[in-house]
Write a protein that holds these residues in place. Structure first.
Motif, PDB file in Angstrom:
ATOM      1  N   LYS A  25       0.880  -1.338   0.113  1.00 17.53           N
ATOM      2  CA  LYS A  25      -0.194   0.234  -0.109  1.00 17.53           C
ATOM      3  C   LYS A  25       0.964   1.051   0.064  1.00 17.53           C
ATOM      4  CE  LYS A  25      -4.029  -1.667   1.925  1.00 17.53           C
ATOM      5  NZ  LYS A  25      -5.763  -0.918   2.718  1.00 17.53           N
ATOM      6  N   ILE A  45      -6.291   3.794   0.231  1.00 19.14           N
ATOM      7  CA  ILE A  45      -6.315   2.404  -0.917  1.00 19.14           C
ATOM      8  C   ILE A  45      -7.478   2.078  -0.760  1.00 19.14           C
ATOM      9  CG2 ILE A  45      -4.385   1.385  -1.803  1.00 19.14           C
ATOM     10  CD1 ILE A  45      -3.532   3.699  -2.896  1.00 19.14           C
ATOM     11  N   ALA A  61      -8.473   3.225  -5.672  1.00 21.02           N
ATOM     12  CA  ALA A  61      -8.850   4.086  -4.480  1.00 21.02           C
ATOM     13  C   ALA A  61      -9.031   5.742  -4.080  1.00 21.02           C
ATOM     14  CB  ALA A  61      -6.982   4.825  -4.702  1.00 21.02           C
TER      15      ALA A  61
END
Length: 65
Positions: A25, A45, A61
């Motif tokens: 991430k 995210i 996202a």
């Protein structure tokens, strides 16, 4: 793919990233912030999806304003 969502004050973004392994991430966050020229704190995210055996990941996202 970019979808503006003015009701929630965000842009919903779906982007394809090529990588040998599934990116973390943090890596995706830095990559999106750099490509969109915005601060990392405005990005959330939602999902990183990579099919087995593929080198492409689909990232979902949210970019808040």
């Amino acid at each position: 793919m970019k979808i503006e969502n003015p009701l929630l004050g965000r842009t919903e973004l779906q982007e394809e990233i090529t990588s040998i392994i599934t990116p973390t991430k943090e890596e995706v966050l830095k990559s999106l912030a750099k490509s969109q020229n915005i601060d990392e704190s405005l990005i959330v995210i939602k999902k990183i999806h990579q099919k087995y055996g593929s080198n492409k990941s689909v990232v979902t996202a949210y970019i808040y304003k």
